[in-house]
Structure formats: C-alpha cells, structure tokens
Design an enzyme around this catalytic site. Structure first.
Site, mmCIF file in Angstrom:
data_model
loop_
_atom_site.group_PDB
_atom_site.id
_atom_site.type_symbol
_atom_site.label_atom_id
_atom_site.label_comp_id
_atom_site.label_asym_id
_atom_site.label_seq_id
_atom_site.Cartn_x
_atom_site.Cartn_y
_atom_site.Cartn_z
ATOM 1 N N THR A 1 64.966 27.261 15.664
ATOM 2 C CA THR A 1 63.134 26.987 15.715
ATOM 3 C C THR A 1 62.906 25.434 16.414
ATOM 4 O O THR A 1 61.915 25.094 17.139
ATOM 5 C CB THR A 1 62.394 26.475 13.850
ATOM 6 O OG1 THR A 1 63.636 26.295 13.114
ATOM 7 C CG2 THR A 1 62.264 27.348 13.906
ATOM 8 N N GLN B 1 57.657 44.882 33.790
ATOM 9 C CA GLN B 1 59.043 44.267 33.160
ATOM 10 C C GLN B 1 59.309 43.297 32.393
ATOM 11 O O GLN B 1 59.522 43.181 31.454
ATOM 12 C CB GLN B 1 60.224 44.406 34.307
ATOM 13 C CG GLN B 1 61.197 45.970 34.512
ATOM 14 C CD GLN B 1 62.271 45.197 35.797
ATOM 15 O OE1 GLN B 1 61.604 44.618 36.464
ATOM 16 N NE2 GLN B 1 63.309 46.385 35.120
ATOM 17 N N HIS C 1 58.865 41.675 27.260
ATOM 18 C CA HIS C 1 59.155 40.017 26.312
ATOM 19 C C HIS C 1 57.934 39.321 26.173
ATOM 20 O O HIS C 1 57.627 38.285 26.303
ATOM 21 C CB HIS C 1 60.171 39.239 27.339
ATOM 22 C CG HIS C 1 61.036 39.865 27.744
ATOM 23 N ND1 HIS C 1 62.269 39.437 27.255
ATOM 24 C CD2 HIS C 1 61.406 40.404 29.396
ATOM 25 C CE1 HIS C 1 63.456 40.305 28.314
ATOM 26 N NE2 HIS C 1 62.327 40.690 29.803
ATOM 27 N N TYR D 1 45.816 36.782 37.355
ATOM 28 C CA TYR D 1 44.746 37.796 38.116
ATOM 29 C C TYR D 1 44.117 39.255 37.272
ATOM 30 O O TYR D 1 44.620 39.766 37.520
ATOM 31 C CB TYR D 1 45.665 37.282 39.411
ATOM 32 C CG TYR D 1 44.749 37.666 40.021
ATOM 33 C CD1 TYR D 1 44.426 36.454 41.118
ATOM 34 C CD2 TYR D 1 44.434 38.802 40.838
ATOM 35 C CE1 TYR D 1 43.643 36.663 42.219
ATOM 36 C CE2 TYR D 1 43.420 38.878 41.691
ATOM 37 C CZ TYR D 1 42.792 37.801 42.111
ATOM 38 O OH TYR D 1 42.192 37.739 43.539
ATOM 39 N N ALA E 1 42.226 42.423 38.672
ATOM 40 C CA ALA E 1 41.827 43.170 39.550
ATOM 41 C C ALA E 1 40.262 43.782 39.078
ATOM 42 O O ALA E 1 39.701 44.317 40.249
ATOM 43 C CB ALA E 1 42.386 44.021 40.352
ATOM 44 N N ARG F 1 41.320 49.655 41.535
ATOM 45 C CA ARG F 1 42.596 49.500 41.836
ATOM 46 C C ARG F 1 43.655 50.432 41.350
ATOM 47 O O ARG F 1 44.832 49.273 41.010
ATOM 48 C CB ARG F 1 42.445 47.818 40.857
ATOM 49 C CG ARG F 1 41.867 47.849 39.049
ATOM 50 C CD ARG F 1 42.121 47.206 38.223
ATOM 51 N NE ARG F 1 41.756 47.644 36.510
ATOM 52 C CZ ARG F 1 41.676 47.056 36.074
ATOM 53 N NH1 ARG F 1 41.856 45.397 36.150
ATOM 54 N NH2 ARG F 1 41.129 47.460 34.979
ATOM 55 N N LEU G 1 61.240 26.893 24.613
ATOM 56 C CA LEU G 1 62.198 27.560 25.207
ATOM 57 C C LEU G 1 63.349 28.266 24.386
ATOM 58 O O LEU G 1 64.219 28.950 24.607
ATOM 59 C CB LEU G 1 62.862 26.207 24.891
ATOM 60 C CG LEU G 1 65.004 25.905 25.822
ATOM 61 C CD1 LEU G 1 64.423 25.900 27.170
ATOM 62 C CD2 LEU G 1 64.867 24.269 25.255
ATOM 63 N N ARG H 1 67.287 38.838 31.526
ATOM 64 C CA ARG H 1 66.813 39.029 33.251
ATOM 65 C C ARG H 1 67.088 38.139 34.409
ATOM 66 O O ARG H 1 67.896 38.715 35.230
ATOM 67 C CB ARG H 1 65.454 38.570 33.375
ATOM 68 C CG ARG H 1 65.055 39.416 32.718
ATOM 69 C CD ARG H 1 64.784 41.131 32.318
ATOM 70 N NE ARG H 1 63.647 41.287 31.779
ATOM 71 C CZ ARG H 1 63.791 42.857 31.723
ATOM 72 N NH1 ARG H 1 64.373 43.554 32.084
ATOM 73 N NH2 ARG H 1 62.919 43.544 30.531
#
EC number: 2.1.1.148
Length: 311
Positions: free
Chosen positions: A89, A109, A113, A121, A123, A204, A221, A231
């Site tokens: 925390t 991918q 998370h 954005y 489409a 699209r 964070l 990653r």
C-alpha cells in the site's frame, strides 16, 4: 513515429505551460514531461502527469506529514524494508499517467494487467491511421522448440524478407478495404457520394493486429512494478518489452530509491521454494545434495542449479 496535428499542438502547449505547485515534484521526470519517447517503428510513450515521489511512499508508511528532517539514507532503508517484506500500500500512494501508442496485439497483452485506469482511442468514433508495426530482421524468429510462448532461431534473410512482405501487403490491403468500406477519409471527405459506407464500429474488424492504437494508461507505483517485473523481463515478448524498458527508465528517474529496491528485491532477485531453500542451506553447510534427496521435481532441480551456477 507520427503525431497527429492535434496531438502535436497539445504537446507543444503542455510543454510551454509552467505551473507553480506545492506538491512534490521530481526534476528528472519534469525534464521529460510531455516529451515523446519513440518505441518500435511508429509507437511512442510520453509522461502526461504524475503524483508523488519516493517521499510519498515513506510518508504513507510512517503516516507522517511532509518531508521533515529525515535523511535520504533513512528513507532508503525504509523503502528497502517495505519492498523486501512485500508491503504494497505505501507504493500505491504514487501514480503516473502515460500516453502510449502501440500495436493492437501489444495492447491486448498489456491490458491483461488489470491494475490500471485505461482509456483507449476509439475506432468507433475515429478512423485509425495507416500505420502498421513491421518487425526488424533481427526480431524475425521461428517458433521456439522448448517454449510454446517464445521465439527460437532467427529466420534467414530470404525467409524474413518474404514474411515481412506478407505482413506489409496484408496490412496495406486490409487497410485499403477498411477505407473502402467506410467510404470516408480522416478529413471527413467521401470518395463516393452515392454510397453510405459501413459503420466504423464494423469496418474496424478488418484491420490487422499490427495496426496501431493509442491510450492513456494510469497506474500506481505498486502495480507498475508488477507490470515491469513481468514485461521488462528477458523472457517477455520483445515488442512489449521495448515499451517496458522505456517505462523502467522513466521509473528510475521518477522514484530512484523505490526503483533501486524494486531492482534488488524483484527484478534481479529470485524466489525460492521451501525445498530449494533447504538445498541451499545444506550446500552452504558443506553437504552434497542429490535430486532424489531434494524433494524437488527434475524441472525445479534444473532451475535451481541454473540459478546457483549462472554468472
């Protein structure tokens, strides 16, 4: 890397605007705020905003006010304690917001998370640019024979060139069909006034997964570290790792003490099972241990030996 006229105007205005604030700021991150960092062939990352710094983590852990008269060494010791004991925390008290342009398959991918606020954005509302990710030759590899999720041997130049040509022509053809179905260009003009054109939300679906999308991505964070641990790892897919590596640099500039603890206790550390820890204790005591005595599987045993002996 390409910015729209609106984005270029927005970024220029943001860079030009200077604001006074009483909240914590970080000079190293302020220096790159709103600057576009290129990633892959057409992608980018830029820091839009952030809240807090290393002192915010310390403040939350101590539930104290302001920076006081503490020394940096005391903050570092506390942050390392929090990281080593898996406290989460306090690290949630600092946040960062990024504007990211990335291929759609990387976005799919990334979105796994489930720990950030995301606005992508649309489409359904706008027309995507004619931009596609095409790998560099050194990143064109065959399927790994030992890892179902990874790449193996790099393709030869002739085969790589043929694959790239297929990727390029398929993406261009599908985009041409996308535009034809819309019967509309990005500036609002209609090539064929006799045709209504297909709805954007339907057209699209013909685009290839290497088309670029964009989003705003805001994370605290603690969850950012969770993303980076997976990653920015050498085993991660190259394309998403390229973004994670840039975010890693930004994180180091933003919260150097927290980054150092994360690097030492997560990125460059190892998690051991009960059996693995028992084996290491025996080795340290001068005893030999066999696979049969360890209580470990062959795969666990090989992984431990690799961990012990690799330089």
């Amino acid at each position: 890397m390409k910015l729209s006229t609106e984005q270029d105007t927005e970024i220029s205005a943001a860079r030009a605007e200077i604001r006074q604030t009483s909240r914590p700021t970080v000079a190293a991150l302020e220096a790159v705020l709103h600057h576009v960092i290129p990633v892959l062939d057409h992608g980018f990352i830029r820091v839009v905003d952030y809240m807090g710094d290393d002192s915010s983590v310390v403040q939350a852990a101590r539930v104290s006010y302001g920076r006081g008269t503490r020394r940096i060494s005391e903050d570092r010791t506390l942050i390392r304690y929090l990281m080593s004991h898996w406290h989460s925390t306090p690290f949630e008290m600092a946040e960062i917001k990024l504007h990211v342009k990335l291929p759609i398959f990387v976005a799919r991918q990334w979105i796994r998370h489930r720990m950030a606020s995301v606005n992508e954005y649309s489409a359904r509302y706008s027309i995507l640019d004619r931009e596609f990710y095409l790998p560099a030759y050194e990143n064109m590899a065959a399927q790994s024979t030992t890892n179902r999720q990874g790449r193996g041997v790099v393709l030869g130049p002739d085969e790589a060139a043929q694959v790239l040509e297929i990727l390029r022509t398929d993406a261009e053809r599908n985009y041409d069909h996308y535009v034809w179905m819309l019967n509309e260009s990005a500036d609002g003009s209609r090539p064929d006034d006799e045709r209504a054109g297909l709805a954007r939300e339907l057209a699209r679906m013909n685009l290839t997964l290497n088309s670029y999308t964009q989003w705003y991505w805001k994370s605290d964070l603690h969850n950012l570290f969770g993303f980076l641990r997976l990653r920015a790892d050498p085993h991660a897919q190259y394309e998403i790792r390229a973004y994670a590596d840039e975010i890693l640099k930004l994180t180091e500039a933003w919260v150097p003490l927290s980054y150092e603890a994360f690097r030492d206790y997560r990125m460059e550390a190892a998690s051991l099972s009960k059996q693995a820890l028992a084996v290491i204790r025996k080795i340290v005591s001068g005893n030999n241990v066999s696979l049969e005595e360890s209580g470990m599987t062959k795969r666990e045993w090989d992984a431990l030996n690799k961990l012990i002996h690799e330089k």
